[in-house]
Design a protein around this motif. Sequence first.
Motif, PDB file in Angstrom:
ATOM      1  N   GLY A  99       0.827  -1.174   0.104  1.00 39.13           N
ATOM      2  CA  GLY A  99      -0.114  -0.108  -0.167  1.00 39.13           C
ATOM      3  C   GLY A  99       1.001   1.312  -0.048  1.00 39.13           C
ATOM      4  N   TRP A 100       0.096   2.280  -0.195  1.00 38.61           N
ATOM      5  CA  TRP A 100       0.626   3.640  -0.067  1.00 38.61           C
ATOM      6  C   TRP A 100       0.023   4.692   0.856  1.00 38.61           C
ATOM      7  CZ3 TRP A 100       4.903   4.974  -2.550  1.00 38.61           C
ATOM      8  CH2 TRP A 100       5.239   4.200  -4.044  1.00 38.61           C
ATOM      9  N   PHE A 101       0.705   5.363   1.820  1.00 39.60           N
ATOM     10  CA  PHE A 101       0.409   6.209   2.701  1.00 39.60           C
ATOM     11  C   PHE A 101       1.229   7.629   2.534  1.00 39.60           C
ATOM     12  CE2 PHE A 101      -1.890   3.458   5.757  1.00 39.60           C
ATOM     13  CZ  PHE A 101      -1.531   2.160   5.019  1.00 39.60           C
ATOM     14  N   ARG A 102       0.394   8.552   3.125  1.00 43.43           N
ATOM     15  CA  ARG A 102       1.017   9.996   2.861  1.00 43.43           C
ATOM     16  C   ARG A 102       0.890  10.630   4.116  1.00 43.43           C
ATOM     17  NH1 ARG A 102      -3.061  12.634  -1.485  1.00 43.43           N
ATOM     18  NH2 ARG A 102      -4.812  13.070  -0.131  1.00 43.43           N
ATOM     19  N   GLN A 103       1.848  11.709   4.206  1.00 41.49           N
ATOM     20  CA  GLN A 103       1.976  12.432   5.493  1.00 41.49           C
ATOM     21  C   GLN A 103       2.350  13.764   5.016  1.00 41.49           C
ATOM     22  OE1 GLN A 103       4.202  10.865   8.672  1.00 41.49           O
ATOM     23  NE2 GLN A 103       3.037  12.334  10.307  1.00 41.49           N
ATOM     24  N   ALA A 104       1.548  14.853   5.280  1.00 39.35           N
ATOM     25  CA  ALA A 104       1.586  16.298   4.808  1.00 39.35           C
ATOM     26  C   ALA A 104       2.200  16.833   6.136  1.00 39.35           C
ATOM     27  CB  ALA A 104       0.385  17.035   4.543  1.00 39.35           C
ATOM     28  N   PRO A 105       2.948  17.912   5.913  1.00 37.46           N
ATOM     29  CA  PRO A 105       3.442  18.602   7.195  1.00 37.46           C
ATOM     30  C   PRO A 105       2.457  18.870   8.387  1.00 37.46           C
ATOM     31  CG  PRO A 105       4.375  19.533   5.323  1.00 37.46           C
ATOM     32  CD  PRO A 105       3.329  18.616   4.726  1.00 37.46           C
ATOM     33  N   GLY A 106       2.776  18.418   9.565  1.00 41.52           N
ATOM     34  CA  GLY A 106       1.803  18.912  10.465  1.00 41.52           C
ATOM     35  C   GLY A 106       0.384  18.041  10.607  1.00 41.52           C
ATOM     36  N   LYS A 107       0.663  16.988   9.657  1.00 39.99           N
ATOM     37  CA  LYS A 107      -0.792  16.044   9.834  1.00 39.99           C
ATOM     38  C   LYS A 107      -0.194  14.639  10.048  1.00 39.99           C
ATOM     39  CE  LYS A 107      -3.452  18.869   6.920  1.00 39.99           C
ATOM     40  NZ  LYS A 107      -4.503  18.916   5.546  1.00 39.99           N
ATOM     41  N   GLY A 108      -1.306  13.915  10.506  1.00 39.45           N
ATOM     42  CA  GLY A 108      -0.942  12.412  10.680  1.00 39.45           C
ATOM     43  C   GLY A 108      -0.666  11.548   9.535  1.00 39.45           C
ATOM     44  N   ARG A 109      -0.418  10.504   9.242  1.00 37.53           N
ATOM     45  CA  ARG A 109      -0.156   9.439   8.168  1.00 37.53           C
ATOM     46  C   ARG A 109      -1.701   9.211   7.453  1.00 37.53           C
ATOM     47  NH1 ARG A 109       4.618   5.586   7.621  1.00 37.53           N
ATOM     48  NH2 ARG A 109       5.681   7.485   8.232  1.00 37.53           N
ATOM     49  N   GLU A 110      -1.991   9.403   6.509  1.00 38.37           N
ATOM     50  CA  GLU A 110      -3.056   9.052   5.821  1.00 38.37           C
ATOM     51  C   GLU A 110      -2.995   7.803   4.864  1.00 38.37           C
ATOM     52  OE1 GLU A 110      -6.132  11.545   2.876  1.00 38.37           O
ATOM     53  OE2 GLU A 110      -4.284  12.239   3.164  1.00 38.37           O
ATOM     54  N   PHE A 111      -4.104   6.881   4.934  1.00 41.20           N
ATOM     55  CA  PHE A 111      -4.019   5.952   3.878  1.00 41.20           C
ATOM     56  C   PHE A 111      -4.396   6.502   2.445  1.00 41.20           C
ATOM     57  CE2 PHE A 111      -4.870   1.924   2.068  1.00 41.20           C
ATOM     58  CZ  PHE A 111      -6.100   1.982   1.100  1.00 41.20           C
ATOM     59  N   VAL A 112      -3.648   6.075   1.405  1.00 41.50           N
ATOM     60  CA  VAL A 112      -3.680   6.428   0.137  1.00 41.50           C
ATOM     61  C   VAL A 112      -4.543   5.420  -0.701  1.00 41.50           C
ATOM     62  CG1 VAL A 112      -2.806   7.305  -2.134  1.00 41.50           C
ATOM     63  CG2 VAL A 112      -1.908   8.075   0.144  1.00 41.50           C
ATOM     64  N   ALA A 113      -3.831   4.139  -0.838  1.00 42.14           N
ATOM     65  CA  ALA A 113      -4.268   3.205  -1.509  1.00 42.14           C
ATOM     66  C   ALA A 113      -3.535   1.630  -1.220  1.00 42.14           C
ATOM     67  CB  ALA A 113      -3.927   3.376  -3.006  1.00 42.14           C
ATOM     68  N   ALA A 114      -4.376   0.530  -1.312  1.00 43.37           N
ATOM     69  CA  ALA A 114      -3.688  -0.778  -0.988  1.00 43.37           C
ATOM     70  C   ALA A 114      -3.978  -1.629  -1.900  1.00 43.37           C
ATOM     71  CB  ALA A 114      -4.271  -1.003   0.310  1.00 43.37           C
ATOM     72  N   ILE A 115      -3.359  -2.632  -2.090  1.00 41.61           N
ATOM     73  CA  ILE A 115      -3.468  -3.777  -3.354  1.00 41.61           C
ATOM     74  C   ILE A 115      -3.198  -5.098  -2.654  1.00 41.61           C
ATOM     75  CG2 ILE A 115      -1.127  -3.351  -4.022  1.00 41.61           C
ATOM     76  CD1 ILE A 115      -2.261  -3.930  -6.922  1.00 41.61           C
ATOM     77  N   ASN A 116      -3.909  -6.026  -2.998  1.00 42.42           N
ATOM     78  CA  ASN A 116      -3.688  -7.256  -2.500  1.00 42.42           C
ATOM     79  C   ASN A 116      -2.685  -8.219  -3.141  1.00 42.42           C
ATOM     80  OD1 ASN A 116      -5.100  -8.297  -4.738  1.00 42.42           O
ATOM     81  ND2 ASN A 116      -6.425  -9.579  -3.590  1.00 42.42           N
ATOM     82  N   ARG A 117      -2.260  -9.236  -2.719  1.00 45.01           N
ATOM     83  CA  ARG A 117      -1.118 -10.107  -3.219  1.00 45.01           C
ATOM     84  C   ARG A 117      -1.109 -10.429  -4.808  1.00 45.01           C
ATOM     85  NH1 ARG A 117       1.590 -15.723  -0.732  1.00 45.01           N
ATOM     86  NH2 ARG A 117       3.686 -15.311  -2.057  1.00 45.01           N
ATOM     87  N   SER A 118      -2.374 -10.858  -5.213  1.00 51.43           N
ATOM     88  CA  SER A 118      -2.630 -10.933  -6.788  1.00 51.43           C
ATOM     89  C   SER A 118      -2.776  -9.625  -7.457  1.00 51.43           C
ATOM     90  CB  SER A 118      -3.769 -11.857  -6.754  1.00 51.43           C
ATOM     91  OG  SER A 118      -5.081 -10.942  -6.455  1.00 51.43           O
ATOM     92  N   GLY A 119      -3.060  -8.734  -6.816  1.00 48.80           N
ATOM     93  CA  GLY A 119      -3.300  -7.451  -7.652  1.00 48.80           C
ATOM     94  C   GLY A 119      -4.886  -7.038  -8.128  1.00 48.80           C
ATOM     95  N   ARG A 120      -5.459  -8.077  -7.960  1.00 51.32           N
ATOM     96  CA  ARG A 120      -7.004  -8.213  -8.373  1.00 51.32           C
ATOM     97  C   ARG A 120      -7.699  -7.294  -7.519  1.00 51.32           C
ATOM     98  NH1 ARG A 120      -5.706 -13.349 -10.287  1.00 51.32           N
ATOM     99  NH2 ARG A 120      -6.358 -14.651  -8.337  1.00 51.32           N
ATOM    100  N   SER A 121      -7.386  -7.201  -6.221  1.00 48.46           N
ATOM    101  CA  SER A 121      -8.409  -6.239  -5.244  1.00 48.46           C
ATOM    102  C   SER A 121      -7.576  -5.178  -4.896  1.00 48.46           C
ATOM    103  CB  SER A 121      -8.607  -7.141  -4.182  1.00 48.46           C
ATOM    104  OG  SER A 121      -9.312  -6.376  -3.154  1.00 48.46           O
ATOM    105  N   THR A 122      -8.236  -3.857  -5.088  1.00 48.67           N
ATOM    106  CA  THR A 122      -7.714  -2.550  -4.829  1.00 48.67           C
ATOM    107  C   THR A 122      -8.479  -1.600  -3.734  1.00 48.67           C
ATOM    108  OG1 THR A 122      -8.441  -1.558  -6.751  1.00 48.67           O
ATOM    109  CG2 THR A 122      -6.235  -2.477  -6.735  1.00 48.67           C
ATOM    110  N   HIS A 123      -7.932  -0.843  -2.960  1.00 56.84           N
ATOM    111  CA  HIS A 123      -8.830   0.068  -2.113  1.00 56.84           C
ATOM    112  C   HIS A 123      -8.109   1.307  -2.158  1.00 56.84           C
ATOM    113  CE1 HIS A 123     -11.111  -3.438  -0.546  1.00 56.84           C
ATOM    114  NE2 HIS A 123      -9.920  -4.097  -0.510  1.00 56.84           N
TER     115      HIS A 123
END
Length: 120
Positions: A35-59
């Motif tokens: 998955g990918w997460f991001r963090q802007a200055p002064g903010k907490g870490r935010e979920f961006v996207a995730a993918i399962n092992r096969s690549g067939r399921s994303t969020h």
Amino acid sequence: QVQLVESGGGLVQAGGSLRLSCAASGGTFSIYAMGWFRQAPGKGREFVAAINRSGRSTHYGDSVKGRFTISRDNVENTLYLQMNNLKPEDTAAYYCNAVCKRYGSTRDYWGQGTQVTVSS
């Protein structure tokens, strides 16, 4: 030790695109969800996207749905994030995350981050 190395960040104008990559290395291991997460200055870490092992399921996080696409190459052990129609509020450090099993032990691994800056 599994290592995750992100690349592809940079400065882009609003409406532009960037493609982030995250390469995993470190001997013999299996990669499960990523998955990918991001963090802007002064903010907490935010979920961006995730993918399962096969690549067939994303969020996706609500703020990036329809603009970002996550994908992976299981042969190259690489994760990608295609970011289109970027907005100034997407400015943040982007971190790669992977759930890996190595020598019977499963845990989370994180990259060092890559900076994305979107100018208005």
